[in-house]
Design an enzyme around this catalytic site. Structure first.
Site, PDB file in Angstrom:
ATOM      1  N   GLU A 130      33.080 -98.737  24.719  1.00  0.00           N
ATOM      2  CA  GLU A 130      31.623 -98.679  24.548  1.00  0.00           C
ATOM      3  C   GLU A 130      31.133-100.079  24.189  1.00  0.00           C
ATOM      4  OE1 GLU A 130      27.802 -97.302  22.084  1.00  0.00           O
ATOM      5  OE2 GLU A 130      29.678 -97.721  21.081  1.00  0.00           O
TER       6      GLU A 130
ATOM      7  N   ASP B 124      34.608 -96.422  20.369  1.00  0.00           N
ATOM      8  CA  ASP B 124      33.225 -96.577  19.922  1.00  0.00           C
ATOM      9  C   ASP B 124      32.986 -97.987  19.368  1.00  0.00           C
ATOM     10  OD1 ASP B 124      30.642 -95.361  19.090  1.00  0.00           O
ATOM     11  OD2 ASP B 124      31.399 -95.814  17.088  1.00  0.00           O
TER      12      ASP B 124
ATOM     13  N   ASP C  80      22.622 -91.968  23.177  1.00  0.00           N
ATOM     14  CA  ASP C  80      21.962 -93.045  22.437  1.00  0.00           C
ATOM     15  C   ASP C  80      20.617 -93.402  23.072  1.00  0.00           C
ATOM     16  OD1 ASP C  80      23.618 -93.470  20.252  1.00  0.00           O
ATOM     17  OD2 ASP C  80      25.009 -94.702  21.409  1.00  0.00           O
TER      18      ASP C  80
HETATM   19  C1  GLC Z   1      28.004 -96.030  18.935  1.00  0.00           C
HETATM   20  C2  GLC Z   1      27.484 -94.624  19.161  1.00  0.00           C
HETATM   21  C3  GLC Z   1      26.258 -94.416  18.335  1.00  0.00           C
HETATM   22  C4  GLC Z   1      26.589 -94.657  16.890  1.00  0.00           C
HETATM   23  C5  GLC Z   1      27.274 -96.022  16.679  1.00  0.00           C
HETATM   24  C6  GLC Z   1      27.894 -96.133  15.321  1.00  0.00           C
HETATM   25  O1  GLC Z   1      27.133 -96.976  19.397  1.00  0.00           O
HETATM   26  O2  GLC Z   1      27.239 -94.409  20.522  1.00  0.00           O
HETATM   27  O3  GLC Z   1      25.722 -93.134  18.529  1.00  0.00           O
HETATM   28  O4  GLC Z   1      25.422 -94.604  16.115  1.00  0.00           O
HETATM   29  O5  GLC Z   1      28.313 -96.223  17.599  1.00  0.00           O
HETATM   30  O6  GLC Z   1      29.128 -95.478  15.264  1.00  0.00           O
END
Ligand code: GLC
Length: 613
Positions: A303, A261, A371
């Protein structure tokens, strides 16, 4: 396997990576003892890895492209929304078979404070499942059952921060320096003020600023996301080591894919944007090597929600790879731009960029995720048609919230920032395609058109280069769920509009071929089956765009195993002609009939999947 044999495998893998791993570790931390500790623990995690997982490692080590086959199809879901808890998911596994899905992404399920969870992305305990969802044992059991059934499991590994209720944060808040040094603490605002000059904001309206003041100890702590998500300080080798142990712990529960993440954020440096710094790549590369030593069957999915130039480096190089897979985020956003503008030129260009990358790079394709959609498009390219960033973003947001005459989409804005005039968008695929508004207006013609668009977009996504990922509920055309507004802990976060409960009552209707659910489910099933049967859909295929001289029609070709495929997608509402002259014979894969590719007319929001015989 005897202990001696097992040790030999471990030592061989360690030997392959040891020098590079040590070099990178020393470069960051210059700390032999902590490196020695890391190696000792790596061995212990290897030793504790269950034999069936070790067998999986061996098979996949010999077939490193196992995840790039044409049967790979993902689905992401929230455990509670889908089936209440982990045991519930286990009982529903046959549904994935119905959906042709063999890769399940379980959205965050670790212990997280209900009021301050950011959808589970604020982890209070990395070794504990949220009690209402089950236990770690349930997770490991689910993984075993999934593996028996040919399903892969994915989970989020939230590396950048912990919840303020994590044990480290609690002790840091008590003023324990050992734990404060695992975060970024400042006893006055001088340094935070300097950071604020160069660091952009992630949640400008729901959580402005990158620091939070803690009055009880008179300190500021870095919080790039919500104030209750404290950024971890990876300059401290204890943080790196412990987080690697957490990663290996999850791998040993039987995870097949670990989604890292918010990975671009994990290293901070004053005077920078604190995004994508070179140390982030060092850390991801180390993580990849650690994975290859202990659990080579496990994939890293990064991500990286950034522009393409920032995303691609997370693959690393062919010799020194980092992530196995990355989200195809710009293509996703550009797809919706084409939906709104009925113009595929930017999308074609974006796909050409992706298709020209080395074939080893594997993207995860999707239409929606949990998201918001940020409009990170190639604006310098759009300027040639007089489209400028701020007004164009406004157009897209107006379009998708249904404010523009003729727009059928429904949804809500997210982090509408009056300063940058930027806002992102939330809504389900079906609502964005117009199914919600058509049902509300009881307009049959609009309903048909909206279903057509929804199916066409899925067909297009399934033929992109990479691995497709469905968002749970999209396979039955689930609409926006406005009930989040009634729940105080969710009301301020419009992303919950597309994170509604899975509607099993509606899913039942998928068997009725005339219902919305049946129409979409049936069409998707057919497409997924074709994709599984035709080798031309293998991730190793050569994928290109093909110019059909019509700005509303996107044409994708795929070539593999001597076959050639054409995916022809009309983004306009009315019929359009694909101006092409290709000598056949060709088969329409959906009808099995012959088709000629001479100036083909494609119905509004229609598509063709065609294969050269
Ligand atoms: C990533 C997740 C999102 C979250 C963020 C903080 O972007 O996809 O949903 O708010 O991380 O952890």
């Amino acid at each position: 396997m005897t202990k001696a044999n097992a040790d030999e495998i471990f030592n061989k893998r360690l030997e392959r990576h040891h020098d590079e791993l040590k070099w990178l570790y020393m470069e960051l931390y210059d700390n032999d003892s902590m490196f020695a500790e890391l190696c000792t623990n790596m061995y212990l995690f290897y030793r504790d890895r269950r034999n069936p997982l070790k067998a999986r490692d061996k098979i996949r080590e010999n077939d490193p492209c196992w995840f790039r086959k044409n049967d790979m199809l993902g689905m992401m879901l929230y455990i509670d929304n889908f089936a209440g808890n982990l045991k519930g998911v286990e009982q529903k596994l046959s549904y994935f078979k119905d959906c042709n899905v063999n890769y399940i992404h379980l959205m965050p399920f670790l212990d997280s404070p209900k009021e301050h969870s950011d959808g589970g992305y604020a982890v209070a305990n990395f070794r504990k499942v949220r009690p209402d969802l089950g236990t770690m044992k349930d997770l490991a059991r689910l993984a075993d059952v999934c593996h028996e059934k040919g399903l892969n499991l994915c989970m989020d590994f939230v590396m950048n921060h912990t919840s303020e209720e994590h044990e480290w944060a609690v002790r840091a808040r008590e003023g324990d320096g050992e734990y404060m040094s695992r975060y970024f603490f400042y006893d006055n605002y001088d340094i935070p003020a300097q950071f604020e000059k160069t660091v952009p904001q992630v949640f400008p309206t729901t959580a402005p600023g990158n620091f939070t003041y803690l009055p009880e100890i008179g300190h500021y702590v870095m919080t790039s996301f919500y104030p209750y998500q404290w950024d971890l300080n990876y300059k401290n080798p204890r943080v790196f080591n412990e987080m690697m142990y957490n990663f290996l712990f999850f791998a040993n529960q039987g995870m097949d894919v670990i989604r890292i993440d918010a990975v671009p954020y994990i290293w901070k440096e004053l005077g920078t944007s604190c995004r994508n710094l070179k140390q982030v790549h060092t850390i991801v590369r180390m993580m990849r090597m650690i994975g290859e030593i202990i659990c080579p069957s496990v994939l890293l999915l990064g991500e990286v929600v950034m522009e393409p130039e920032k995303v691609v480096p997370y693959f690393g190089t062919v010799e020194k790879p980092e992530c196995h897979m990355l989200y195809n985020v710009t293509t996703m956003a550009t797809t919706w731009n084409s939906v709104a503008t009925r113009d595929i030129r930017l999308l074609k260009r974006q796909m050409d960029i992706v298709n020209n990358l080395p074939g080893e790079y594997t993207f995860l394709n999707y239409l929606r995720c949990h998201d918001d959609i940020g409009w990170g498009l190639d604006y310098p390219f759009l300027t040639q048609w007089e489209m400028r960033e701020v007004p164009h973003k406004r157009f897209l947001n107006d379009y998708f919230t249904g404010k523009i005459p003729g727009s059928v989409s429904r949804g809500e804005l997210y982090n509408d920032d009056p300063v940058t005039q930027d806002a992102r968008f939330c809504g389900t695929t079906a609502s964005m395609c117009g199914i919600e508004s058509a049902e509300y207006e009881k307009d049959q013609v609009k309903w048909e058109a909206a279903i057509g668009l929804d199916i066409m977009l899925h067909a297009y996504m399934l033929s992109q280069s990479g691995i497709p990922m469905l968002y749970s509920g999209d396979e039955i055309g689930q609409l926006n769920d406005y009930s989040y507004r009634e729940e105080p802990e969710k009301a301020a976060d419009s992303r919950y509009i597309h994170r509604g409960k899975f509607r099993w009552d509606l899913a039942e209707q998928r068997k009725d071929k005339k219902s919305l659910q049946g129409r979409i489910f049936d069409a998707l099933t057919r497409l997924e089956q074709i994709r599984k049967q035709e080798p031309v859909f293998d991730a190793s295929a050569r994928v290109c765009t093909y110019d059909v001289h019509n700005n509303s029609i996107l044409c994708i070709t795929r070539e593999a195993a001597g076959d050639k495929f054409f995916g022809i997608y009309n983004f306009a509402d009315q019929p359009e002609t694909a101006w092409m002259q290709e000598d056949g014979p060709y088969t329409d894969l959906l009808t099995g009939m012959d088709i000629t590719l001479h100036d083909l007319t494609v119905p509004g929001h229609g598509f063709y999947w065609v294969k050269k015989q």
